[in-house]
Write an enzyme that holds these catalytic residues in place. Sequence first.
Site, mmCIF file in Angstrom:
data_model
loop_
_atom_site.group_PDB
_atom_site.id
_atom_site.type_symbol
_atom_site.label_atom_id
_atom_site.label_comp_id
_atom_site.label_asym_id
_atom_site.label_seq_id
_atom_site.Cartn_x
_atom_site.Cartn_y
_atom_site.Cartn_z
ATOM 1 N N HIS A 116 12.321 -36.667 -14.998
ATOM 2 C CA HIS A 116 11.842 -37.025 -13.662
ATOM 3 C C HIS A 116 10.463 -36.447 -13.374
ATOM 4 O O HIS A 116 10.121 -36.190 -12.218
ATOM 5 C CB HIS A 116 12.855 -36.553 -12.614
ATOM 6 C CG HIS A 116 14.169 -37.257 -12.703
ATOM 7 N ND1 HIS A 116 14.446 -38.429 -12.027
ATOM 8 C CD2 HIS A 116 15.281 -36.967 -13.430
ATOM 9 C CE1 HIS A 116 15.679 -38.828 -12.312
ATOM 10 N NE2 HIS A 116 16.210 -37.947 -13.164
ATOM 11 N N CYS A 167 0.824 -1.194 0.000
ATOM 12 C CA CYS A 167 0.000 0.000 0.000
ATOM 13 C C CYS A 167 0.867 1.256 0.000
ATOM 14 O O CYS A 167 1.997 1.255 0.480
ATOM 15 C CB CYS A 167 -0.896 0.013 1.234
ATOM 16 S SG CYS A 167 -1.882 -1.475 1.448
ATOM 17 N N ASN A 200 -0.448 0.887 5.885
ATOM 18 C CA ASN A 200 0.231 -0.147 5.102
ATOM 19 C C ASN A 200 0.683 -1.218 6.079
ATOM 20 O O ASN A 200 1.392 -0.923 7.039
ATOM 21 C CB ASN A 200 1.451 0.442 4.374
ATOM 22 C CG ASN A 200 2.237 -0.610 3.609
ATOM 23 O OD1 ASN A 200 1.745 -1.694 3.349
ATOM 24 N ND2 ASN A 200 3.474 -0.285 3.263
ATOM 25 N N LYS A 227 4.690 -4.266 -5.955
ATOM 26 C CA LYS A 227 6.107 -4.109 -6.243
ATOM 27 C C LYS A 227 6.953 -4.423 -5.016
ATOM 28 O O LYS A 227 7.938 -5.140 -5.085
ATOM 29 C CB LYS A 227 6.369 -2.677 -6.718
ATOM 30 C CG LYS A 227 7.834 -2.369 -7.035
ATOM 31 C CD LYS A 227 8.308 -3.164 -8.235
ATOM 32 C CE LYS A 227 9.720 -2.790 -8.642
ATOM 33 N NZ LYS A 227 10.204 -3.665 -9.728
ATOM 34 N N GLU A 246 3.679 -13.868 -13.954
ATOM 35 C CA GLU A 246 3.375 -12.546 -13.420
ATOM 36 C C GLU A 246 2.618 -11.684 -14.428
ATOM 37 O O GLU A 246 1.647 -11.005 -14.081
ATOM 38 C CB GLU A 246 4.668 -11.811 -13.049
ATOM 39 C CG GLU A 246 5.325 -12.254 -11.767
ATOM 40 C CD GLU A 246 6.567 -11.438 -11.484
ATOM 41 O OE1 GLU A 246 6.732 -11.011 -10.337
ATOM 42 O OE2 GLU A 246 7.381 -11.213 -12.412
#
Length: 608
Positions: free
Chosen positions: A503, A2, A98, A603, A487
Amino acid sequence: MCGIVGILGQTEVAPRLVDALKRLEYRGYDSAGVAVLIDGKLERRREEGKLRNLDAALERLPLAGTSGIGHTRWATHGGPSTRNAHPHVAGRVAVVHNGIIENYLELRAEIETFGAVPESDTDTEMVAHLVNRQLELGKTPREAVAEVLPRLHGAFALAFLFAGEEDLLIGARKGSPLAVGHGDGEMFFGSDAIALSPFTDRITYLEEGDWAVLTRSSVEIFDAANAPVTRAESRSSVTAALMDKGNYRHFMAKEIHEQPEVLGHTLSRYIDFGARKAAVPGIEHAGFDKINRLIISACGTAYIAGLVAKYWFEKYARLPVEIDVASEFRYRETPVSDGEFALFISQSGETADTLASLRYCKENGARIGAVVNVPESTIAREADVVFQTIAGPEIGVASTKAFTCQLAVLAVLAVQAGRIRGTLSAEQEASLIGALTEVPGYAVQALKREVDVERLSQSLAKASNALYLGRGTNFPLALEGALKLKELSYIHAEGYAAGELKHGPIALIDENMPVFVIAPHDSIYAKTVSNMQEVAARGGRIVLITDAKGAAESGDTAGNVVVMPDVPEIVAPIIYALPVQMISYHTAVFMGTDVDQPRNLAKSVTVE
């Protein structure tokens, strides 16, 4: 996560708050709001979604006050909605936050005992009610905040605005960053210097547990024990001009193309170009000549940079490396001995799990190194030695230039560690450093392949799943490629060591599965090609990222080949990161996703 802004101004603050919040969009958010004092009364505007929605609301119903707080929210408690958007108001108190208040259920039960009725699903609203209750009991605003802060468990940065108090803001931090900005007859709070860059370059960073009382002409700072303290004022190098996309469609595109320049800036800090020697400031604090193990911890893409560094340190310095994601490292009670060296990697320098891991190591006697892009950050301030990346502000959520700059710093560190430990001769050091000096030029050549990457990305946009393969330092790059694709484009992707193909992952391969093979023509190229042939035999759609020699030897096995410049082995992870980034970027563009601010992502992850 935030974003927080607070302004005690001389002019109308609502437009300034929104301007500052726009500079915090890179942190990730799903709603936004402001609260302003008008004739001593609290007035709010809040909207779900992007800041343009808040802009529109303020055009319809303007706010004219000169004192206010603003916020961009990334949902934790309670889904994205207008009712959960900040600021939250209770009586005479408005607050933005935040972080996460971990004991919020306990606090919610308490506020209900004195008749408060929550209007949202958030943990933050409980803070507003608790502080307002103290005001109702006769406390002053600063007394009320001082009473409530010790009762909040978890991580937080908070900014409070009070009805009837035109010349007062109070802020506090525990675990999440908060800075004070000093103006001319104005004062500010901000999550970071970027938010404050349009207003001031004079910054004071609050330290862990600090809280601050602002008026337009003063700041008083108190520590967690409520004792007055002095914190240094510094000049921030961040400027408002740096937040411009220039001629690029997205910040991510701009940041991909900035890499030749910022890699040059970063390497110039750590290399003596004339002598072809590593010259890392502060490297003596690492004690590479004495330690038997290097500890590395980080999150996300920074962790992948650490994985590449593990190969380098073990090969060039013959130094065993223990590496783990910080969210695991902080809880598994890793044995750490007095005098060991622990290295923490973070673009923002505020990553919560990485910071907690740093403090664990410090408490157990380790010396601390930090590879960060923000020298004023908490991780940088708490480290014994800082190895700064000179990437400049990175706005796109998906890390690009910060990642390659981290790799550049770690490569030089590994080479100098090898020289210090006697595992590299002067001639070997000169050869490796010479290769690293050529990185900016190699990056320019790699970016010229963008047209080829853009062309193949059109077909990739139709895929539902993808696989990335690599060996050696290309295995971490495979992890990074898969992470970037997930993303940005929301395509499920996995990165694997190519030798692990048989595998398990080979069962997934069919004619609809794109398989990215990262394989410069090096000592293990033939091994990787054999894995690629196994993919081809099962109809997989192969994209081979290699150099001219590798492309020639692959024949027609790969359906698509991205031909990279021929580079030395130590340089390959840095340069091959660029096509991996461009593939994810262009695929996402074709799919129409929000490239700079992918859904659900932030971010800087400043909460656990």
